[in-house]
Design an enzyme around this catalytic site. Structure first.
Site, PDB file in Angstrom:
ATOM      1  N   LYS A   1      48.697  38.018  41.076  1.00 47.67           N
ATOM      2  CA  LYS A   1      48.597  38.086  39.491  1.00 47.67           C
ATOM      3  C   LYS A   1      49.219  39.991  39.281  1.00 47.67           C
ATOM      4  CE  LYS A   1      44.627  35.487  37.937  1.00 47.67           C
ATOM      5  NZ  LYS A   1      43.421  35.530  37.200  1.00 47.67           N
TER       6      LYS A   1
ATOM      7  N   GLN B   1      37.414  39.095  37.089  1.00 45.69           N
ATOM      8  CA  GLN B   1      37.823  37.290  38.064  1.00 45.69           C
ATOM      9  C   GLN B   1      36.855  36.856  37.777  1.00 45.69           C
ATOM     10  OE1 GLN B   1      41.137  37.002  38.555  1.00 45.69           O
ATOM     11  NE2 GLN B   1      40.493  34.824  39.803  1.00 45.69           N
TER      12      GLN B   1
ATOM     13  N   ASP C   1      42.402  36.673  29.002  1.00 45.23           N
ATOM     14  CA  ASP C   1      42.323  35.580  29.172  1.00 45.23           C
ATOM     15  C   ASP C   1      41.853  34.564  28.475  1.00 45.23           C
ATOM     16  OD1 ASP C   1      42.503  34.511  32.553  1.00 45.23           O
ATOM     17  OD2 ASP C   1      40.711  35.676  32.634  1.00 45.23           O
TER      18      ASP C   1
END
Ligand code: NDP
Length: 295
Positions: free
Chosen positions: A53, A97, A120
């Site tokens: 990422k 994460q 997200d």
């Protein structure tokens, strides 16, 4: 003959478009977009995902930063970090994460993220906005990537039967909702399957578009797929393999060696949905940045 939906190639195309747009804003004197990530613990796969990422963010001209914490970090400390990132004007969006260590309540952490920075798309507010079609919503990255990929390959979705296997909050459920939206990129009739579904193969065989997010290596076999189906394999697994330098090889939730030849379009593993997931995160970060600066 089936056609591969090349997620890697499409992701490069979209990254080019994003980099161009970012260059334009920077040329106008604005600071570049900034994506941050919180990484807790030392899980190998999570470290790889965050590194990818970060690399992708740099490729499109974003600033990127990673906040690393040990596996025994307390929930309160993470909540303080989230509060700091929520209020930092230099950061447009950030992710936590997953998975988090067991002693931390994931929902508490996710829902502490400001909806304006939830790139997200996992918070309850983002989910609600997405479900009611609020334009501010950040779509969850993986389902958004799937839709992007289908669109780039001009896959006809209108009126098609889409079967989604899996109902997780991050993949199956939002993928099903996206495919059922009243939108020219969707308008599918959707069936959701899960571990309690009776006669799974009978249902998957009815799919014009089959989206598989089960989390079980090579679970979907040739007898479960209709001739000519469009197949999206979200699964990704590291299988120990002594013949590989890395010590493992990757596979999906679909047994591609026997299934692919029966399909019209297929996403490979790796190089299918995975690269698009990262690109969606970048697209969401740019959206957050544009919302911040009213662009
Ligand atoms: P989860 O484990 O959260 O969900 C799996 C889903 O599959 C559940 O809804 C479960 O049903 C269902 N399921 C399990 N076994 C069966 C079965 N025998 N028959 C039918 N349904 C079944 O997984 P995720 O959604 O988080 O991820 C799915 C896969 O996608 C994983 O391999 C993951 O690594 C991968 N992934 C890949 C990403 C990418 O970018 N490529 C991003 C995110 C995930 P029930 O609800 O009843 O338990």
């Amino acid at each position: 003959m089936f056609q591969i939906m090349d997620g890697k190639a499409v992701s490069l195309q979209i990254k080019d478009e994003l980099a161009n747009e970012v260059r334009g804003y920077v040329a106008r004197g604005l600071r570049p977009p900034h994506l941050a990530a919180i990484l807790v613990g030392d899980d190998g796969a999570s470290q790889t995902y965050v590194a990818n990422k970060e690399k992708s963010a740099h490729e499109v001209g974003f600033v990127s930063s990673v906040y690393r914490y040990s596996a025994n970090t307390e929930e309160e400390e993470l909540l303080r970090v989230i509060d700091f990132l929520n209020n930092d004007d230099e950061i447009d969006g950030f992710i936590v994460q997953l998975p988090l260590p067991k002693h931390i309540n994931e929902q508490n952490i996710i829902n502490a993220i400001s909806p304006a920075k939830d790139v997200d798309g996992f918070t309850a507010i983002s989910t609600g906005r997405f479900v009611i079609g609020d334009e501010r919503a950040f779509l969850p990255a993986t389902p958004m990537g799937i839709v992007n990929l289908l669109q780039r390959y001009k896959i006809e979705t209108d009126g098609k039967h889409c079967v989604v296997v899996g109902r997780s909050n991050i993949v199956g459920k939002p993928a099903a909702l996206l495919m059922a939206r009243n939108s020219k990129e969707a308008n599918c009739t959707v069936t959701i399957c899960h571990s309690h579904t009776a006669n799974l193969a009978e249902i998957t065989r009815q799919a014009d578009i089959l989206i598989v997010a089960i989390g079980k290596p090579e679970f979907i076999t040739a007898d479960m797929v209709k001739e000519g189906a469009v197949l999206v394999d979200v699964g990704i697994h590291r299988i120990p393999d002594e013949t590989k330098k890395s010590g493992f090889h990757l596979c999906g939730d679909v047994k591609h060696s026997e299934v692919d030849e029966h399909c019209s379009y297929v996403t490979p593993v790796p190089g299918g949905v995975g690269p698009l997931t990262i690109v969606s995160l970048l697209q969401n970060t740019l959206k957050a940045y544009k919302q911040r600066f009213n662009l």
